[in-house]
Design an enzyme around this catalytic site. Structure first.
Site, short mmCIF file in Angstrom:
data_model
loop_
_atom_site.label_atom_id
_atom_site.label_comp_id
_atom_site.label_asym_id
_atom_site.label_seq_id
_atom_site.Cartn_x
_atom_site.Cartn_y
_atom_site.Cartn_z
N ASP A 336 0.10 8.74 11.95
CA ASP A 336 1.46 9.22 12.09
C ASP A 336 1.97 8.92 13.50
O ASP A 336 1.25 9.13 14.49
CB ASP A 336 1.50 10.72 11.82
CG ASP A 336 2.88 11.31 11.93
OD1 ASP A 336 3.71 11.02 11.04
OD2 ASP A 336 3.14 12.05 12.89
N GLU A 367 2.48 4.12 11.89
CA GLU A 367 3.91 3.97 12.14
C GLU A 367 4.11 3.46 13.57
O GLU A 367 3.79 4.19 14.52
CB GLU A 367 4.63 5.30 11.98
CG GLU A 367 4.57 5.88 10.58
CD GLU A 367 5.22 7.26 10.51
OE1 GLU A 367 6.17 7.41 9.73
OE2 GLU A 367 4.79 8.16 11.24
#
Length: 647
Positions: A336, A367
């Site tokens: 994340d 990400e």
């Protein structure tokens, strides 16, 4: 007078601190075997540390307190020949003259809501056959299916036992069917039929945004870490017993892998649930970034940023990843807000996993962005998209350029993309086909690119299309087209569970803490939209037979040739030959027509087999042959294959 955040920052930034207090061991936390128990805590700034023992993980006073001895490199230790399996504990520290209590940041088990750590003999949590359990064989392509543990089985339509709905144990249930009808498979059988190869579990470590003591009414995606190395308790049948969540998590992994799925874990090392964490209580301000003015960094938009560039913080993250891979048999990690971590750390994680398990065996991707900038120290580079060339080719990233080119801007609901009326996206679509590789690109190989159009964040694909395509029949064509476009691009394939059944959250853009009734996976819809599900399944099955698209090597982009484009239409050929992965078709011809009207196109010379069109993605099972001119329906993708080399 107590140090300020900036004073602590200066203290930790002094090279002497790193030289004196970098601990290279991998035994921090509590270790329990038949030979005894050891508890080690890294807290170089503590003046004294006691460990307190409790009978349970929730109530009562400590029944025993032991003084910990300060050893080398800032480590405090308590060792005993007693086997303390099942005993709960925490720490009482004195830092700058102040008494502080803290759970163990290195804990492997905990009580309800993670407020007390627990000592565990991990062997006692192993399901039968756990040590012999192995990863399923890697398939020709990796197709990743994102699943939330609570959402997966909560809805009664899934046919899971009521006691297991929303729990780890639901994943151990075989032969479930929709509403127990005995006809329409759900769970494993459904996912096998769909053809996905990897199940990506949304956060399953212990997180703080759900009260584990409540049996219902609580829901969150789980991006709020409390205990990084402990499974979340709300998914366990008994969150009050620390060993139960561990055993049931392992049972879930075993069942998934037994059924042919590799398992990816969604990890959130970039921030913690609150700043007043076990990190902060044991080594104040070491694990967090602060600005020069003393403000807490907030590039995560969650209140804090973890200082991954500091050596003991990096060691913590690496050890945590290796722990999940080893103890829990996790096959990959999705990071994340990877842009808040540094490139050095991400490369180190990938190299450590490759060293232990083999190159490419454990997937690593994340990400490549952050909510805002973060003040990294030591000239560390953030793992942002702009620095993708500084990452190992096996470290991947979600490609938002492909996502937005296909369906439109992810934050601007009514801004369309290629498949739903957007203009000027043809060039981006062709770049997407080649996974953005080639001359002048920082992307080194398709192994770095995760190709997708929907994830848990933002609108579902169907809800996004609902904002831009009013007519439902046209919207369904756009949905099919979106799937066919990204599944004929190079890179790794990823999609949100239920996307294949036009999953909707009623138009809600951000459902991270919305009621489970909105977030749940609707198994009835899987069959109400069965034709769309079949279209996805056919695309996935075909994809695995197309080495020209599955190729992850640095020169894979060269397989794409003879590209052409006009307004709303894109086409290209693919060299599909492979010695290691034989295919029926030497050459592919792919045409994307995003116009609403039909077009005609002259095919390259020779006979072509039609493999996919607007209506069916399984024509490859019994293809019909064409040559010369081909018609391509509006809002559709046409895929053709040629057995010879005439193309």
């Amino acid at each position: 007078m107590r140090k300020t955040a900036t004073e602590w920052k200066a203290y930790y930034s002094d090279p002497k601190f790193e030289q004196q207090y970098t601990y290279e061991g991998h035994d921090l936390g509590a270790t329990c075997t038949e030979d005894g128990t050891s508890i080690l805590l890294w807290s170089p700034v503590a003046e004294t540390v006691n460990v307190r023992f409790f009978q349970d993980g929730e109530t009562g006073k400590p029944y025993r307190t032991e003084v910990m001895e300060k050893e080398k490199q800032g480590v405090w230790a308590y060792r005993t020949k007693e086997m303390l399996h099942g005993v709960y504990y925490d720490f009482e520290l004195v830092i700058e003259g102040e008494a502080i209590w803290s759970a163990d940041p290195y804990a492997k088990a905990c009580g309800i809501n993670g407020q007390r750590s627990m000592i565990v003999d991990l062997k006692q949590t192993d399901p039968d056959g756990w040590l012999e359990e192995v990863s399923p064989e890697m398939q020709p392509e990796q197709v990743i299916y994102e699943v939330h543990i609570g959402e997966y089985s909560w809805d009664p339509s899934g046919g899971f036992p009521e006691a297991f709905r929303g729990k780890y144990k639901a994943f151990t249930c075989e032969n479930t069917t929709r509403n127990h009808d005995g006809v329409h498979p759900t769970g494993f059988s459904y996912m096998k039929r769909l053809g996905v190869t990897h199940i990506q579990l949304m956060p399953a470590y212990d997180y703080g945004s759900v009260d584990e003591s409540k049996e219902s009414g609580e829901f969150n995606w789980g991006y709020d870490p409390v205990n990084y190395n402990v499974p979340e308790g709300s998914y366990a049948t008994d969150p009050r017993k620390g060993e139960v969540r561990i055993r049931e998590f392992k049972e879930m992994i075993k069942a998934l892998r037994k059924n042919g799925f590799r398992v990816i874990m969604d990890v959130v090392y970039n921030h913690t649930y609150f700043l007043d964490s076990w990190f902060q209580r044991t080594v104040p301000w070491y694990y967090y970034r602060v600005h020069e003015n003393g403000e807490t960094a907030n590039g995560s938009a969650c209140g804090n940023d973890v200082a991954s560039e500091r050596i003991m913080c990096a060691n913590y993250i690496v050890d945590s990843v290796l722990y999940w891979a080893g103890e829990y048999h996790i096959d990959g990690f999705r990071f994340d807000l990877m842009g808040l971590l540094d490139t050095g750390l991400m490369n180190r994680i990938e190299m450590e996993l490759s060293s232990r398990y083999g190159k490419g065996e454990k997937l690593v991707f994340g990400e490549p962005w952050s909510a805002s900038e973060t003040p990294m120290e030591q000239e560390a580079l953030p793992a942002l998209k702009k620095n993708i060339d500084r990452l190992n080719p096996q470290v991947g990233f979600f490609c938002d350029d492909t996502r937005d080119a296909i369906k439109g801007h992810t934050f601007e609901g009514k801004t369309p993309g290629f498949v739903n009326g957007g203009k000027g996206q043809e060039g981006a679509i062709l770049s997407s086909v080649k996974a953005w590789c080639g001359p002048g690109s920082k992307v080194q190989a398709p192994s770095q690119v995760v190709t997708y159009v929907s994830a848990h964040d933002n609108w579902t694909l169907w809800d996004k299309l609902s904002l831009t395509v009013e007519d439902e029949a046209e919207r369904m064509r756009a949905n099919r087209m979106a799937a066919a476009v990204y599944m004929t691009c190079q890179g790794r394939i990823f999609f949100l569970s239920g996307e294949e059944a036009s999953r909707t959250k009623g138009g809600l853009e951000n459902s991270y803490n919305a009621p489970i009734e909105i977030n749940r996976l609707d198994w009835n819809r899987m069959y109400e939209q069965y034709e769309l599900v079949e279209y996805y399944s056919g695309l996935i099955a075909l994809r695995k037979r197309l080495p020209g698209l599955c190729d992850k090597s640095k020169d894979a982009w060269k397989r794409i040739r003879d590209e052409w484009k006009t307004d709303g239409v894109v086409g290209f050929l693919v060299d599909n030959h492979s010695e290691s992965q034989p295919s029926l078709w030497e050459t592919l011809c792919v045409i994307y027509n995003s116009r609403q009207e039909e077009i005609e196109r002259n095919l390259p010379k020779g006979k072509w087999e039609v493999l996919v069109d607007a209506h069916s993605s399984r024509l490859w099972q019994n293809p019909f042959v064409t040559e010369g001119t081909i018609r391509v329906e509006g809002r559709s993708v046409l895929v053709l294959g040629q057995t010879g080399k005439e193309g």
